[in-house]
Design a protein around this motif. Structure first.
Motif, short mmCIF file in Angstrom:
data_model
loop_
_atom_site.label_atom_id
_atom_site.label_comp_id
_atom_site.label_asym_id
_atom_site.label_seq_id
_atom_site.Cartn_x
_atom_site.Cartn_y
_atom_site.Cartn_z
N LYS A 1 50.73 56.43 45.11
CA LYS A 1 50.32 55.28 44.31
C LYS A 1 49.45 55.79 43.16
O LYS A 1 48.60 56.65 43.36
CB LYS A 1 49.52 54.32 45.22
N SER B 1 52.08 47.68 40.36
CA SER B 1 50.62 47.70 40.43
C SER B 1 50.01 46.44 39.85
O SER B 1 49.18 46.47 38.94
CB SER B 1 50.07 48.93 39.70
N HIS C 1 41.61 44.99 44.49
CA HIS C 1 42.27 45.96 43.60
C HIS C 1 41.34 47.09 43.16
O HIS C 1 41.49 47.70 42.11
CB HIS C 1 42.95 45.26 42.42
N SER D 1 43.40 51.09 41.35
CA SER D 1 44.66 50.65 41.95
C SER D 1 45.05 51.35 43.25
O SER D 1 45.79 50.77 44.04
CB SER D 1 45.79 50.83 40.95
N ILE E 1 53.25 45.95 44.30
CA ILE E 1 52.57 47.25 44.38
C ILE E 1 53.27 48.27 43.49
O ILE E 1 52.65 49.06 42.81
CB ILE E 1 52.51 47.76 45.84
N LYS F 1 44.64 49.30 46.34
CA LYS F 1 45.44 48.11 46.65
C LYS F 1 46.17 48.25 47.98
O LYS F 1 46.38 47.28 48.70
CB LYS F 1 46.47 47.85 45.53
#
Lengths: 392, 684
Positions: free
Chosen positions: B501, B355, B416, B299, B352, B302
């Motif tokens: 993230k 996720s 992703h 992730s 986002i 992304k």
């Protein structure tokens, strides 16, 4: 001061030239030993380089004192002393063989009880033998051609100590035997008998060498393996540098010393050459004093021998003559062999250069030998003096 | 008889001539051979070892340096080793050996000594790798203090690398595994040539056994010591990162993990911690996972997809995307979200924050499905396709197919974070660019290289602008949102705002593919969110206890390390100081000169006026008016100043107590005469 010196020189009776040779040899000895014992001093005395010099100075002084006292004794007494000494040396050699201090598998040394001095019994036996031989030669002069009555007793007197020494010190024994034969030759033993003796000893030597090389290594006892390798080194692998480090380093030392002297203490090889201060001191002398120095040392010994011969001229067939020549030949021959070893003419043996090599106990017997020669010369001078007086 | 004597004499003379002849032969015929032989036997070049350079941390702390260590042997056949000496000392030496090394008993040592003495072993190995301190002790022991020749002790010196900070960043520094001077990794390997220096050479002559003397020759080459390397590693940050990582790994019983902290503006790596499992409670620096291990990022990747889409103008953070019920099909494959979205329609920002796999996959598939090359070019700009040329050996190369080879769904998967492998450092480099206003800077380990304390090489920041201002501000908004109300809400505090993230990737294991997949939890971001100083990535591989989500497993490490860095970093923690609260000096009244000196030393600007004496009140200094023959107000003065002032006026001072002047016997303003006595009381 001058008077004192005169006093001393007057007291020093005997052949003045021999005295001079002795003094010069001792001076050489101190210079060369001081230089060559540097690495020894580094190893054992924390770099106190004067340690070995002082030792050598002390032994030179001791040697001269010994010579002085020995030369004061009338040489005629040495005839009897020779006999006693010879008889005494037999049990001593016997003792050494079995109970002596072992160095490299060879027991050559014994320790005197109480005083604690060690000495090499073969040195004493050698002196005794030569003196005894001189006595016998004097006694048997009238019947010198009779094998049974004169040659055989001499041989017995020679062979017994030689065989006893041979077990632990073959080279000394061989040299002693050869010296004895040499003296017998001078002492008018018939050539026929000498040839016979020569043939006999060649046979014995031949059988011995054969067994040394034909027997498997496992059957070599005592020092036989050492002898074998030494003989091999000299005669078979002469040019193999790995096999004879000592000889190689000696050769390098000789090569580095030119014709003229490099100067005292300037040897570089002294640190590489094992036993530079004893058995190989002649190589160091050549390195530091050049070929000239080497020749000078040889001349010193020859002069000494010549002076011994002069004694014979004055008193032929007398005990003194045989004594002087016998001891002279013995010492000079030893010196020649030592030097021949150093320059690579002979295989490596453990023979020292008389009066020059560092080494305690051999100095005692060497000095005694010189002293006895001087005693002979002193007494002959005295006799001549008396004769002269009588004539006048 | 005389004839025989002369024959004998002649024989001996001949022998003498033979000796002289042989001497002549050796000197003149074979002389050159022997003299040359002597030189080759005794003169040889000797290598002089150069000292290996040190490796320092950013602040000059020593991270790696060379120490001598010793291998000890005994020559039991040494010339000077006497039987008696050995017999006398054998017990003490055996006992001392046992006490120092505890590896064999004294009896064992004694046995070995006796056995090897018997065998005349000339090279009995006494002990290996003895430290310098131990060696200094051993040299004082009985027997051994006698020296080489009398004890037979042989010392062989080797060089050992010492790390004063232990395991700290060990893999980054590099390790000499076999103690043979060959480094298999890290800065030590990469900079080996510079560190090792240049060996010198000198001619020496052997002077007998074991002794050499240097020859005074012009050919001597002095050794050049190795250069010193100053790394960018910050010992404090490295320690914090390594410690936090270790605790997390133990807690989650993970296989391995890494933490990288990078200074945003410069790309300087302040910490690189790598730990791998040895057993359930010990972790060790086995491999430099941070720069070496390329895996599917999941992730965290992304953001690169969104950045690419934004740069191409396809989306902004408010663009809506239909995520349906969290499942989307692309040809015959499906991509699922972890859980169904709150509403089918999500903005890019929200997608986002939660996720959503489906959202980014769809966006990428729709926009780049037929324009793979466009997407690839952006990823190339972002640095994901090339190996990062860092200054340590063993950097990993990313694995990503050329766009021509992409399948129809490649863009959806790459979007992703699958179908490609990148190292943690790649991800961090990209996030750092976001923090650094769109400027990508190359990560670096090296601050400078010095030789004889002079800088010979310093790292230049290599940077390139990869993102527009607009994209940067939107991406930062999104990353802040992730922590504010997205997957990393657990990391939100009032104290320090962070942005980043999460990632929870399923990592295919070799041929087993995804069936035997393990999880890789990660968190990548920067802090403080509004004014980024540092970016950081945390990766934990195969956590097995206590969850596997990026926010929990990796995020909490990020939080902990970020907090500690923030707390200890004065620059970052700087808040505007209230001037009035600034600093209240204890000195209330003193001479202008003294005060000036004090404030200068403190670096605080102050205005003191022109008067010789100053008093502090209400945050300002005012001059004190001193008239001759009029008693001034001494209260608040230090005794030294008060005495000075009074004696200047010709008065005598008596005092009691300690501290500052609290009252005076002659009141301020009264007239005074010379020689008068004033009594002062001192108090706090």
């Amino acid at each position: 001061m001058k008077e004192e010196i005169q006093n001393i020189t007057e007291r020093l009776q005997g052949d003045r030239i021999i005295w001079m040779v002795v003094i010069i040899l001792f001076v050489f000895s101190m210079l060369a030993v001081y230089s060559a014992s540097g690495s020894l001093a580094f190893k054992y005395t924390n770099g106190d380089t004067s340690h070995y010099l002082w030792k050598q100075v002390m032994s030179a002084i001791g040697g001269i004192l010994l010579m002085y006292f020995a030369h004061l004794i009338n040489y005629k007494y040495y005839s009897r002393i020779a006999q006693v000494l010879w008889i005494l040396s037999i049990p001593l050699l016997f003792y050494t063989m079995f109970f002596g201090a072992k160095i490299n598998d060879a027991s050559r040394w014994i320790k005197l009880p109480l005083i604690g001095w060690t000495f090499q019994t073969s040195d004493m036996a050698k002196l005794a033998l030569i003196m005894f031989l001189a006595r016998l030669l004097t006694q048997k002069q009238e019947q010198i051609t009779d094998f049974k009555k004169s040659v055989l007793p001499m041989l017995i007197v020679v062979i017994i100590p030689v065989v006893m020494i041979a077990k632990d010190n073959l080279s000394t024994a061989l040299i002693l035997f050869f010296t004895s034969v040499f003296i017998m030759f001078i002492g008018r033993v018939s050539l026929k008998h000498l040839m016979l003796l020569f043939a006999g000893s060649v046979c014995v030597l031949g059988i011995f060498l054969l067994s040394l090389f034909k027997l498997p290594d496992s059957m070599l006892i005592g020092r036989m393996a050492t002898w074998k390798s030494r003989v091999e080194t000299h005669f078979i692998h002469k040019d193999d540098p790995d096999d004879s480090y000592q000889s190689l380093q000696a050769n390098i030392a000789i090569a580095k010393g030119g014709f003229l002297p490099n100067g005292p203490g300037n040897s570089t090889q002294k640190n590489f050459l094992p036993e530079a201060y004893s058995d190989f001191i002649y190589a160091i002398i050549i390195e530091e004093y050049g070929l000239i120095g080497g020749v000078f040392v040889i001349l010193l010994y020859l002069v000494f021998l010549y002076r011994c011969i002069r004694i014979v001229v004055r008193a032929p067939k007398a005990f003194g003559a045989f004594l002087a020549v016998g001891l002279g030949v013995s010492l000079v021959l030893q010196a020649m062999i030592n030097m021949a070893v150093a320059v690579g003419l002979f295989p490596v043996t453990g023979v020292t250069l008389p009066l020059v090599s560092m080494g305690g106990s051999s100095v005692v017997f060497t000095s005694l030998a010189f002293g006895i020669v001087l005693s002979v010369s002193r007494n002959i001078e005295l006799q001549k003096g008396e004769e002269n007086l009588a004539v006048a | 008889m005389m004839v025989r004597i002369y024959i004998g004499f002649l024989f001996i003379c001949l022998l003498g001539c033979g000796i002289i002849g042989q001497t002549f032969y050796i000197q003149n015929v074979k002389g050159n051979y022997y003299r040359k032989l002597s030189d080759t036997l005794t003169i040889f070049p000797m290598t002089i070892r150069a000292d290996r350079g040190n490796i320092y941390a950013k602040d000059g702390s020593l991270l790696a340096t060379s120490l001598p260590i010793f291998d000890l042997y005994i020559d039991f056949a040494a010339d000077g080793l006497k039987k008696e000496t050995l017999r006398k000392n054998i017990d003490s030496v055996a006992l001392l050996m046992e006490n120092m090394f505890h590896d064999k008993s004294a009896a064992q040592y004694k046995n070995e000594f006796q056995y090897n003495r018997e065998k005349r072993n000339r090279y009995y190995s006494l002990h290996k790798s003895v430290t310098f301190d131990q060696m200094s002790e051993i040299r004082k022991w009985p027997l051994f203090r006698l020296g080489r020749n009398k004890s037979g002790l042989i010392e062989e010196t080797k060089e050992m690398r010492d790390h004063p900070f232990g395991l700290l960043a060990l893999r980054t520094l590099g390790v000499d595994e076999n103690l043979d001077g060959v480094y298999s990794s890290g800065i030590e390997l990469k900079y080996n040539e510079q560190l090792q220096g240049v060996c010198g050479k000198k001619l020496v002559q052997k002077l007998g056994a074991g002794v050499v003397r240097p020859l005074d020759s012009k050919d001597e080459i002095a050794p050049q010591p190795g250069r010193d390397i100053f790394t960018t590693i910050d010992v404090t940050i490295q320690d914090v990162a390594q410690d936090a990582l270790r605790r997390a790994l133990v807690k989650h019983q993970a296989d391995h993990g890494c933490v990288i902290v990078m200074e945003t503006k410069t790309g300087k790596l302040r910490a690189v911690a790598n730990l791998g499992r040895k057993d359930s409670s010990t972790y060790f620096e086995f491999l430099n996972y941070a720069v070496r291990e390329a895996t599917e990022p999941g992730s965290t990747f992304k953001l690169a997809t969104i950045a690419s889409l934004m740069e191409d103008g396809y989306v902004n953070m408010n663009t809506s995307v239909n995520c349906g019920n969290g499942v989307a099909s692309f040809f015959n494959t499906t991509i699922k979200d972890h859980e169904a979205p709150e509403t089918p329609m999500l903005t890019v920002k929200r997608a986002i924050e939660v996720s959503s796999n489906v959202a980014v996959a769809k966006l990428a598939f729709n926009n780049y499905g037929h324009a793979a090359k466009k997407f690839y070019n952006h990823l190339n700009d972002f640095g994901f396709t090339k190996k990062i040329e860092v200054e340590i050996a063993g950097a990993g190369s990313p694995v990503i197919a050329k766009p021509e080879l992409w399948s129809g769904v490649s863009s959806a998967f790459i979007a992703h974070g699958y179908e490609l492998q990148i190292t943690p450092l790649h991800t961090l480099q990209f996030y750092n660019a976001i923090a650094n206003n769109g400027v990508l800077v190359k990560p670096t380990f090296i601050e400078k290289v010095t030789h004889y304390s002079k800088t010979v090489d310093s790292t230049i920041t290599v940077s390139s602008k990869i993102l527009s201002e607009r994209t940067v501000s939107e991406l930062r908004n999104i990353l802040e949102g992730v922590v504010e109300n997205g997957t990393a809400m657990n990391l939100k505090t009032d104290y320090l705002q962070i942005a980043g993230k999460t990632g929870t990737a399923k990592i295919a294991q070799g041929k087993g593919g995804y069936s035997k997949a393990v999880y890789q939890a990660s968190f990548c971001g920067y802090f403080p969110a509004k004014n980024p100083q540092y970016s950081m990535i945390v990766i934990i591989n195969s956590p097995s206890v206590g969850g596997y989500y990026g926010n929990v497993v990796a995020g909490s490490i990020f939080r902990e390390v970020a907090d500690k860095i923030y707390a200890s970093d004065l620059n970052m923690n700087k808040t505007e100081l209230d001037k009035s609260k600034r600093f209240s000096p204890i000195v209330r009244k003193s001479t202008k000169d003294d005060l000036e000196k004090i404030y200068q030393a403190l670096g605080v600007p102050v205005s003191l006026g022109d008067a010789q004496w100053c008093a502090f009140s209400n945050g300002n200094f005012t001059g004190v008016d001193v008239q001759p023959s009029v008693m001034p107000d001494l209260t608040g003065m230090a005794l030294r100043d008060a005495i000075y002032m009074m004696e200047q006026m010709g008065m005598k001072v008596q005092f009691t107590g300690k501290g500052f002047v609290s009252s005076q016997s002659i009141q301020p303003g009264e007239a005074v005469k010379e020689g008068q006595t004033i009594k002062l009381e001192l108090g706090a």
